[in-house]
Design a protein around this motif. Structure first.
Motif, PDB file in Angstrom:
ATOM      1  N   GLN A  30       7.170   6.746  -3.873  1.00  0.00           N
ATOM      2  CA  GLN A  30       6.381   5.605  -3.392  1.00  0.00           C
ATOM      3  C   GLN A  30       4.903   5.831  -3.695  1.00  0.00           C
ATOM      4  O   GLN A  30       4.192   4.922  -4.105  1.00  0.00           O
ATOM      5  N   ARG A  32       3.661   7.584  -6.100  1.00  0.00           N
ATOM      6  CA  ARG A  32       3.472   7.436  -7.544  1.00  0.00           C
ATOM      7  C   ARG A  32       3.389   5.950  -7.909  1.00  0.00           C
ATOM      8  O   ARG A  32       2.578   5.548  -8.723  1.00  0.00           O
ATOM      9  N   GLU A  33       4.244   5.140  -7.291  1.00  0.00           N
ATOM     10  CA  GLU A  33       4.268   3.705  -7.580  1.00  0.00           C
ATOM     11  C   GLU A  33       2.929   3.056  -7.190  1.00  0.00           C
ATOM     12  O   GLU A  33       2.361   2.293  -7.946  1.00  0.00           O
ATOM     13  N   THR A  34       2.435   3.409  -6.022  1.00  0.00           N
ATOM     14  CA  THR A  34       1.189   2.808  -5.560  1.00  0.00           C
ATOM     15  C   THR A  34       0.020   3.294  -6.422  1.00  0.00           C
ATOM     16  O   THR A  34      -0.929   2.571  -6.679  1.00  0.00           O
ATOM     17  N   ALA A  35       0.094   4.532  -6.897  1.00  0.00           N
ATOM     18  CA  ALA A  35      -0.986   5.085  -7.724  1.00  0.00           C
ATOM     19  C   ALA A  35      -1.021   4.434  -9.101  1.00  0.00           C
ATOM     20  O   ALA A  35      -2.080   4.247  -9.682  1.00  0.00           O
ATOM     21  N   SER A  36       0.147   4.085  -9.619  1.00  0.00           N
ATOM     22  CA  SER A  36       0.210   3.504 -10.970  1.00  0.00           C
ATOM     23  C   SER A  36      -0.299   2.079 -10.984  1.00  0.00           C
ATOM     24  O   SER A  36      -0.735   1.567 -12.005  1.00  0.00           O
ATOM     25  N   HIS A  37      -0.260   1.392  -9.837  1.00  0.00           N
ATOM     26  CA  HIS A  37      -0.684  -0.018  -9.819  1.00  0.00           C
ATOM     27  C   HIS A  37      -2.203  -0.157  -9.829  1.00  0.00           C
ATOM     28  O   HIS A  37      -2.894   0.538  -9.162  1.00  0.00           O
TER      29      HIS A  37
END
Length: 37
Positions: A30, A32-37
């Motif tokens: 989760q 990682r997902e928020t960081a990529s956005h």
């Protein structure tokens, strides 16, 4: 999808050690997902 998560939760209840590792994995995913956005 809900049934699957319920099955996973039931399995986790059997072995809390595994649940902790899984929770960590989900948490990192989760993050990682928020960081990529």
């Amino acid at each position: 999808a809900q049934l699957k998560s319920w099955r996973i939760l039931r399995k986790l209840r059997c072995c809390p050690h595994r649940a902790g590792r899984l929770a960590k994995a989900i948490h990192t995913l989760q993050l990682r997902e928020t960081a990529s956005h």
